[in-house]
Design an enzyme around this catalytic site. Structure first.
Site, mmCIF file in Angstrom:
data_model
loop_
_atom_site.group_PDB
_atom_site.id
_atom_site.type_symbol
_atom_site.label_atom_id
_atom_site.label_comp_id
_atom_site.label_asym_id
_atom_site.label_seq_id
_atom_site.Cartn_x
_atom_site.Cartn_y
_atom_site.Cartn_z
ATOM 1 N N CYS A 48 0.831 -1.210 0.000
ATOM 2 C CA CYS A 48 0.000 0.000 0.000
ATOM 3 C C CYS A 48 0.865 1.260 0.000
ATOM 4 C CB CYS A 48 -0.956 0.000 1.191
ATOM 5 S SG CYS A 48 -0.152 -0.137 2.806
ATOM 6 N N HIS A 298 -1.795 1.149 7.452
ATOM 7 C CA HIS A 298 -2.159 1.167 6.031
ATOM 8 C C HIS A 298 -1.956 2.562 5.468
ATOM 9 C CE1 HIS A 298 -4.145 0.103 2.323
ATOM 10 N NE2 HIS A 298 -5.050 1.048 2.498
#
Length: 396
Positions: A48, A298
Site C-alpha cells: 500500500c 495502512h
C-alpha cells in the site's frame, strides 16, 4: 543574479550552473489534458505504501505532462534500470486505464529503487518516495559526467521537486555572516510542538542558538564563539513536498495528533527573501497513514485529478471525495504545486469540487491561515493478490 523564489535555478548568492540539462520553459505546471481519475493499483501484500506514493507522483501535473509526452523514453540511451522509463510507462498506463492495474514494472525494480527494500515487508512511504525521486534524478543524470552541483539541479526532476535551503550563521562576537546552501527534494518537518503546517514551518525557520559544546568556529574571530543559525527556503521548488514527521525513529511509535494544513499555502514568510508578493502553492495530493506505528497500518492517498476533482485512492479503490474531506486527514505527506502558472477561474462541473472564490488571491491567503484536520476516515475493504501471483504475471 536571480532573486530567491522565482523560476530560476539559482538564487542570489549561489553559483550559477555550467550546463542546463532541461529547458525550464518546457516544464508545464498546468495539465495538458482534462480527464477523470485513472486506475487504482492492486496490492500484492503490504504494498500500500508503494501504491500511495505512485498515485501521488502520477497526479503531479508537471511530471505527468512530461511523462505522458514520452519524451524521455524517445531519447533515453540508458541500458538496464531506468526509473524515468519505468515511471513513464506506469503513468501512461494508469491514466489511460479504468480497471485496477498491477504496477509490475515498479515491483520488478523494487531493489534497484532501494537496496534495503524487501517485498512483502511494510516499508515507510516517505522513504520510498525519497528513493523513487532520487532514482529518477539519477536517471536524468546518467548521460552526464562530472557535473557541478548547480548543473545537477537543472534536471527536470530537480526543477520540479527541488529547491535550495540557506543556512545562515551569525557570530555574536563580530557579527560576521556565514551562508551555506543545500539542495532538497522534500522538506521534513518536526510536528511535536506544532498543531498546524504553518506552525511547523515557523519552527523550521526559527533561529537556533549555538553555544557550549555546539558553538560555532568563526573564521574571522579565529575561535569558537556563540552564534545563531537559521534555515530558510532560498530557492523555492515548483512542487513542494512536505513530510510531517509522525514516526519516532527510536520507539517506532507514531505521533497521531491533529496537524492542520491548508488548501493554499503562502511560502513567502519562510523564504530568505521574506518581503514581496505571496508565493502561493495549491494542495494537489495528501498521503495518509492509518495505524499506531511505522511497522504496521495502512497507507492511502487523496489526489486532485486533471478535471479538478479530488479522489480517494486506496489500492484498487478510486472514489470521488470533497476538499473538506481531504483537509480532515491525518496527513503524513503533503504535495503542493506553485500557483503562478495555474489557470484561474476554471471550475469543475461536480459540486464535490472545490469552488473558486471571486478573488483567487484572497481565497489563497485566507486558506493558508485556516484549515481543519481530524483523524482519518474509516477504511474500506481492499482486494489483494498474493506475492506469488504477481511474480508469475505478465504485464497487461
Amino acid at each position: 543574479m536571480a532573486t530567491a523564489g522565482n523560476d530560476s535555478f539559482i538564487a542570489e548568492g549561489m553559483t550559477p550552473p555550467q550546463r542546463i540539462l532541461f529547458p525550464p520553459e518546457k516544464i508545464c505546471m498546468v495539465w495538458q489534458q482534462r480527464q477523470s481519475a485513472g486506475a487504482g493499483l492492486r496490492n500484492v501484500g503490504n504494498t500500500c505504501f508503494l501504491n500511495a506514493v505512485l498515485q501521488c507522483l502520477t497526479y503531479t501535473p508537471p511530471l505527468a505532462n512530461y511523462l505522458l509526452s514520452r519524451q524521455h523514453s524517445q531519447a533515453c540511451r540508458q541500458q538496464g534500470f531506468c526509473m524515468m522509463c519505468i515511471m513513464e510507462a506506469h503513468v501512461n498506463k494508469v491514466l489511460r486505464s479504468v480497471s485496477a492495474i498491477l504496477p509490475l514494472a515498479v515491483l520488478r525494480a523494487f531493489r534497484f529503487i532501494g537496496e534495503h527494500f524487501q517485498l512483502g515487508r511494510e516499508e515507510d512511504a516517505h522513504d520510498f518516495l525519497c528513493c523513487t525521486v532520487n532514482a529518477m534524478q539519477r536517471a536524468c543524470l546518467s548521460a552526464s559526467n562530472d557535473l557541478d552541483i548547480s548543473s545537477q539541479s537543472t534536471t527536470i526532476v530537480h526543477q520540479i521537486f527541488g529547491g535550495f535551503l540557506r543556512s545562515r550563521v551569525i557570530c555574536f562576537s563580530c557579527k560576521a555572516i556565514s551562508d551555506s546552501y543545500e539542495a532538497f527534494l522534500d522538506v521534513p518537518l518536526d510536528i511535536k510542538a506544532a498543531s498546524s503546517l504553518t506552525a511547523a514551518l515557523e519552527d523550521f525557520v526559527t533561529p537556533e542558538h549555538l553555544d557550549g559544546e555546539n558553538c560555532f568556529q568563526c573564521s574571522k574571530c579565529e575561535k569558537n564563539v556563540a552564534a545563531t543559525k537559521r534555515f530558510t527556503v532560498h530557492c523555492a521548488p515548483k512542487v513542494l513536498t512536505v513530510c510531517l514527521k509522525r514516526f519516532d525513529c527510536f520507539t517506532a511509535g507514531k505521533i497521531s495528533k491533529v496537524v492542520e494544513y491548508p488548501e493554499y499555502l503562502d511560502l513567502r514568510p519562510y523564504m530568505s527573501q521574506a518581503d514581496g508578493e505571496p508565493l502561493l502553492y495549491s494542495l494537489y495530493a495528501v498521503l495518509v497513514h492509518s495505524g499506531v506505528s511505522c511497522h504496521g497500518g495502512h497507507y492511502f492517498c487523496y489526489t486532485k485529478a486533471s478535471n479538478g476533482l479530488w479522489y480517494r485512492m486506496d489500492d484498487e479503490s478510486v472514489q470521488l471525495r470533497s476538499i473538506d474531506t481531504v483537509l480532515r486527514q491525518q496527513a503524513y505527506l503533503l504535495f503542493y504545486a506553485r500557483c503562478s502558472d495555474l489557470r484561474i477561474g476554471e471550475r469543475p462541473s461536480s459540486s464535490l469540487a472545490p469552488s473558486h472564490a471571486p478573488s483567487f488571491l484572497s481565497q489563497c491567503v485566507a486558506s493558508s491561515k485556516q484549515a481543519g484536520s481530524v483523524g482519518p476516515q474509516g477504511l474500506t475493504g481492499r482486494t489483494k493478490v498474493t506475492l506469488g501471483s504477481w511474480v508469475r504475471a505478465s504485464e497487461e
